[in-house]
Design a protein around this motif. Structure first.
Motif, PDB file in Angstrom:
ATOM      1  N   GLU A  99       9.109   3.906  10.628  1.00 47.28           N
ATOM      2  CA  GLU A  99       9.806   4.079   9.352  1.00 47.28           C
ATOM      3  C   GLU A  99       8.819   4.389   8.232  1.00 47.28           C
ATOM      4  O   GLU A  99       9.084   5.228   7.356  1.00 47.28           O
ATOM      5  N   GLU A 100       7.660   3.718   8.253  1.00 46.03           N
ATOM      6  CA  GLU A 100       6.659   3.968   7.216  1.00 46.03           C
ATOM      7  C   GLU A 100       6.076   5.370   7.333  1.00 46.03           C
ATOM      8  O   GLU A 100       5.839   6.048   6.320  1.00 46.03           O
ATOM      9  N   GLU A 101       5.848   5.824   8.561  1.00 47.41           N
ATOM     10  CA  GLU A 101       5.353   7.188   8.758  1.00 47.41           C
ATOM     11  C   GLU A 101       6.345   8.205   8.201  1.00 47.41           C
ATOM     12  O   GLU A 101       5.957   9.193   7.565  1.00 47.41           O
ATOM     13  N   ALA A 102       7.630   7.975   8.455  1.00 43.04           N
ATOM     14  CA  ALA A 102       8.655   8.894   7.964  1.00 43.04           C
ATOM     15  C   ALA A 102       8.683   8.906   6.442  1.00 43.04           C
ATOM     16  O   ALA A 102       8.841   9.978   5.821  1.00 43.04           O
ATOM     17  N   ARG A 103       8.518   7.750   5.842  1.00 42.20           N
ATOM     18  CA  ARG A 103       8.528   7.684   4.375  1.00 42.20           C
ATOM     19  C   ARG A 103       7.313   8.395   3.791  1.00 42.20           C
ATOM     20  O   ARG A 103       7.418   9.079   2.769  1.00 42.20           O
ATOM     21  N   GLY A 151       0.806  -1.210   0.000  1.00 38.31           N
ATOM     22  CA  GLY A 151       0.000   0.000   0.000  1.00 38.31           C
ATOM     23  C   GLY A 151       0.838   1.258   0.000  1.00 38.31           C
ATOM     24  O   GLY A 151       0.614   2.179  -0.810  1.00 38.31           O
ATOM     25  N   LEU A 152       1.820   1.334   0.897  1.00 35.69           N
ATOM     26  CA  LEU A 152       2.664   2.513   0.970  1.00 35.69           C
ATOM     27  C   LEU A 152       3.497   2.657  -0.299  1.00 35.69           C
ATOM     28  O   LEU A 152       3.677   3.760  -0.816  1.00 35.69           O
ATOM     29  N   GLY A 153       3.988   1.542  -0.821  1.00 33.15           N
ATOM     30  CA  GLY A 153       4.794   1.600  -2.037  1.00 33.15           C
ATOM     31  C   GLY A 153       4.022   2.171  -3.215  1.00 33.15           C
ATOM     32  O   GLY A 153       4.556   2.962  -4.005  1.00 33.15           O
TER      33      GLY A 153
END
Length: 319
Positions: A186-190, A159-161
């Motif tokens: 880490e996902e929040e930062a990305r 999803g994030l990708g």
């Protein structure tokens, strides 16, 4: 068909890959059958502008019709049936068809069974697809969503990708709807790095309102978007290959070599059932490679038949 009733090849799946393989093998003058259950993912495409030659775009059903018409010139028509199982016996494959008295037999099989999208719970799914409100492939049609307000429905790396891909390539207005799943630090930062808004609250309902997608979350707050990309994943249709021992990745996608041979001698695979980039032109390329190798090896035994070449030790590539 040969006197023994064994075909050179049976192709399973009548999407872009299967129809391309059938065309090649028909022109190679091979004895083949093409079995199609009528579930090609390409049939859902309202219009693709990412397919070379058709500058004005072409709808998936029209593309498949053109392929079938081309194939008909060579006396080949898809057999409307579903393959229930594939087994090996006496140096060839036996394909059992649902609601058929006799199986098909072939020395080689090409699987072009594709994959199915995990669909979001959206009312009138087909209409949303046709109108471009709901999309599945940002590689195929992200260009058409440029500058729009876009939501991505999904979570985890997939999803994030997909959200990052859209934000980097086409629009600055991307929201990730994680369906109640939290993001890691880490996902929040990305997500912040790429300016992606994140809604982690559970989605209570999805609705079409005019030319918008409305995503309703707990607490009654409403979010509206011009396009919704579903990144809920794919169900790879590799069930026929796995009982034969075919190598695959964690999603079930089949692992093939440079000739699109699976780890099962005589069994080939092309298109979305193969691990890699899910694109029409890639599927057709797979089919061309596989069909040519099948033709070149038709008179040769497979690795597990008497007189066949020594079977190489093949290990799955790293994900």
């Amino acid at each position: 068909m040969a006197d023994d009733g064994i075909l050179d090849c049976v192709i399973v799946g009548g999407g872009p890959a299967g129809l391309t393989a059938a065309l090649y093998l028909a022109r190679f003058q091979r004895r083949i059958a093409l079995v199609d259950a009528g579930a090609s993912r390409a049939a859902w495409i309202p219009a693709t502008h990412n397919f070379p030659v058709f500058a004005e775009g072409i709808a998936g059903p029209a593309m498949l019709d053109r392929q079938r018409e081309n194939l008909a010139q060579y006396g080949i028509a898809p057999l409307p049936a579903r393959v229930a199982a594939i087994a090996k016996a006496d140096g060839h494959f036996v394909l059992t068809l649902e609601e058929a008295d006799e199986p098909l037999r072939a020395r080689r099989v090409l699987l072009a069974t594709g994959a199915a999208d995990v669909e979001p719970a959206l009312p009138d799914h087909a209409d949303a697809l046709a109108r471009g409100l709901l999309r599945y492939c940002p590689i195929c049609d992200g260009y058409e969503a440029r500058g729009r307000r876009v939501a991505v429905l999904g979570h985890g790396a997939r999803g994030l990708g997909e959200a990052v891909f859209l934000a980097r390539s086409y629009t600055e207005d991307v929201t990730l709807l994680t369906l109640g799943q939290p993001l890691s630090t880490e996902e929040e930062a990305r997500a912040r790095e790429h300016g992606i808004a994140v809604v982690t609250a559970p989605i209570e309902a999805l609705a079409i309102e005019g030319d918008r997608i409305a995503a309703l979350r707990a607490g009654g707050r409403e979010h509206r978007f011009e396009t919704l990309y579903s990144a809920l994943g794919l169900k790879v249709r590799s069930d026929l290959a796995l009982p034969l021992g075919a190598g695959h990745d964690e999603t079930g996608a089949l692992i093939v070599d440079e000739h699109n041979r699976t780890t099962v001698p005589g069994l080939y695979a092309a298109g979305d059932v193969v691990r890699g980039l899910n694109q029409i032109v890639v599927a057709m390329g797979h089919a061309a490679v596989a069909a040519t190798d099948i033709h070149n090896r038709c008179e040769l035994p497979t690795e597990d038949e008497p007189g066949g070449p020594e079977r190489p030790v093949r290990r799955p590539a790293s994900p």
